[in-house]
Design a protein around this motif. Structure first.
Motif, short mmCIF file in Angstrom:
data_model
loop_
_atom_site.label_atom_id
_atom_site.label_comp_id
_atom_site.label_asym_id
_atom_site.label_seq_id
_atom_site.Cartn_x
_atom_site.Cartn_y
_atom_site.Cartn_z
N LEU A 149 8.13 -6.48 6.90
CA LEU A 149 7.74 -6.63 5.51
C LEU A 149 6.34 -6.05 5.35
CD1 LEU A 149 8.30 -7.90 2.66
CD2 LEU A 149 7.05 -9.91 3.50
N THR A 150 6.21 -5.06 4.48
CA THR A 150 4.88 -4.53 4.17
C THR A 150 4.46 -5.11 2.83
OG1 THR A 150 5.34 -2.48 5.35
CG2 THR A 150 3.51 -2.44 3.79
N LEU A 151 3.36 -5.85 2.84
CA LEU A 151 2.83 -6.46 1.63
C LEU A 151 1.81 -5.51 1.00
CD1 LEU A 151 2.36 -10.03 3.08
CD2 LEU A 151 4.01 -9.35 1.33
N HIS A 152 1.85 -5.42 -0.34
CA HIS A 152 0.93 -4.56 -1.10
C HIS A 152 0.23 -5.39 -2.16
CE1 HIS A 152 2.81 -0.84 0.44
NE2 HIS A 152 3.94 -1.51 0.34
N ASP A 153 -1.10 -5.33 -2.20
CA ASP A 153 -1.89 -5.98 -3.24
C ASP A 153 -2.20 -4.92 -4.29
OD1 ASP A 153 -3.77 -8.48 -3.86
OD2 ASP A 153 -4.85 -6.63 -4.34
N LYS A 154 -1.75 -5.13 -5.53
CA LYS A 154 -1.89 -4.10 -6.57
C LYS A 154 -3.35 -3.80 -6.92
CE LYS A 154 0.23 -2.48 -10.78
NZ LYS A 154 1.23 -2.72 -11.81
N SER A 157 -6.31 -4.33 -5.23
CA SER A 157 -7.20 -3.79 -4.19
C SER A 157 -6.59 -2.62 -3.42
CB SER A 157 -7.56 -4.89 -3.21
OG SER A 157 -6.42 -5.25 -2.43
N GLY A 158 -5.26 -2.51 -3.47
CA GLY A 158 -4.59 -1.48 -2.68
C GLY A 158 -4.40 -1.88 -1.22
N LYS A 159 -4.82 -3.09 -0.84
CA LYS A 159 -4.66 -3.55 0.54
C LYS A 159 -3.18 -3.66 0.89
CE LYS A 159 -8.75 -6.46 1.20
NZ LYS A 159 -9.21 -7.83 1.48
N THR A 160 -2.87 -3.41 2.16
CA THR A 160 -1.52 -3.61 2.67
C THR A 160 -1.60 -4.35 4.00
OG1 THR A 160 -1.42 -1.53 3.89
CG2 THR A 160 -0.62 -1.50 1.61
N GLN A 161 -0.50 -5.02 4.33
CA GLN A 161 -0.38 -5.67 5.63
C GLN A 161 1.09 -5.63 6.03
OE1 GLN A 161 -2.34 -9.42 6.30
NE2 GLN A 161 -0.83 -10.00 7.84
N VAL A 162 1.36 -5.27 7.27
CA VAL A 162 2.72 -5.25 7.79
C VAL A 162 2.95 -6.53 8.59
CG1 VAL A 162 4.38 -4.02 9.24
CG2 VAL A 162 2.71 -2.73 7.90
N VAL A 163 4.05 -7.20 8.28
CA VAL A 163 4.43 -8.44 8.96
C VAL A 163 5.75 -8.17 9.67
CG1 VAL A 163 4.77 -10.92 8.68
CG2 VAL A 163 3.38 -9.68 7.02
N HIS A 164 5.78 -8.46 10.97
CA HIS A 164 6.94 -8.15 11.80
C HIS A 164 7.81 -9.38 12.05
CE1 HIS A 164 5.26 -4.19 12.77
NE2 HIS A 164 4.10 -4.81 12.81
N VAL A 210 -1.31 -10.02 -8.31
CA VAL A 210 -0.11 -9.18 -8.39
C VAL A 210 0.08 -8.46 -7.06
CG1 VAL A 210 1.00 -7.26 -9.61
CG2 VAL A 210 -0.39 -8.90 -10.89
N HIS A 211 1.27 -8.59 -6.51
CA HIS A 211 1.61 -8.01 -5.22
C HIS A 211 3.11 -7.78 -5.14
CE1 HIS A 211 2.45 -12.25 -4.66
NE2 HIS A 211 3.24 -11.90 -3.66
N ARG A 212 3.54 -7.13 -4.06
CA ARG A 212 4.97 -6.99 -3.79
C ARG A 212 5.18 -6.74 -2.31
NH1 ARG A 212 6.76 -1.36 -6.65
NH2 ARG A 212 5.62 0.09 -5.33
N GLY A 213 6.43 -6.94 -1.90
CA GLY A 213 6.82 -6.68 -0.53
C GLY A 213 7.76 -5.49 -0.47
N GLU A 214 7.75 -4.83 0.67
CA GLU A 214 8.59 -3.64 0.87
C GLU A 214 9.22 -3.72 2.26
OE1 GLU A 214 7.88 1.18 1.17
OE2 GLU A 214 6.34 -0.09 0.26
#
Length: 153
Positions: free
Chosen positions: A92-97, A99-106, A118-122
């Motif tokens: 799951l890659t999280l995106h913060d709208k 700040s543009g920050k992302t984090q990958v969760v395995h 506001v955020h979303r997962g990919e």
């Protein structure tokens, strides 16, 4: 005489062993402590924003299992209260709208989600399966779509 007492003792030991085996076969549980593994303990979300409040009112815990198809981004959304995501499979890659920050969760990792941001997962190359636990209150949705977006689930 000694033989009689030894025989009685052996019979008693065998009877005790048979009783123990019978109890084990009948599902009598043994008593032991469990093994604890803390998957996540945090006072802030993955993007560094601290959790500052819980909703007032009666608590309501909600746990959902969410499956995201490969190469899919969820709609932008917010959560009104803290929640935790555990990745059962996939990534799951999280995106913060903002700040543009992302984090990958395995797979096998947990993360605290954003509150009021506001955020979303990919998902990645395979389906992503998540367990999400929300600490909310009755009548308050667990996820709120950002303006112009579809519901997350």
């Amino acid at each position: 005489m000694v033989f009689k007492y030894r025989t009685a003792g052996i019979v008693a030991v065998l009877a005790g062993a048979s009783l123990t085996a019978l109890l084990a076969q009948n599902g009598a549980p043994s008593v032991a402590s469990g093994k604890r593994e803390i998957l996540l303990q945090t006072n802030q979300s993955w993007n560094g924003k601290p959790y500052t409040h819980y909703p007032t009112g009666q608590p309501q815990l909600t746990m959902i299992k969410l499956t995201i198809a490969p190469h899919t981004a969820l709609p932008w959304h917010t959560h009104p209260f803290p929640n935790v995501v555990y990745v059962l499979s996939g990534t799951l890659t999280l995106h913060d709208k903002a700040s543009g920050k992302t984090q990958v969760v395995h797979q096998g990792e947990a993360v605290g989600e954003s509150v009021d941001a506001v955020h979303r997962g990919e998902s990645g190359d395979e389906p992503t399966v998540l367990l999400i636990t929300y600490a909310g209150t009755p009548g308050v949705p667990t996820s709120i779509p950002a303006k112009g977006e579809k519901a997350e689930y």
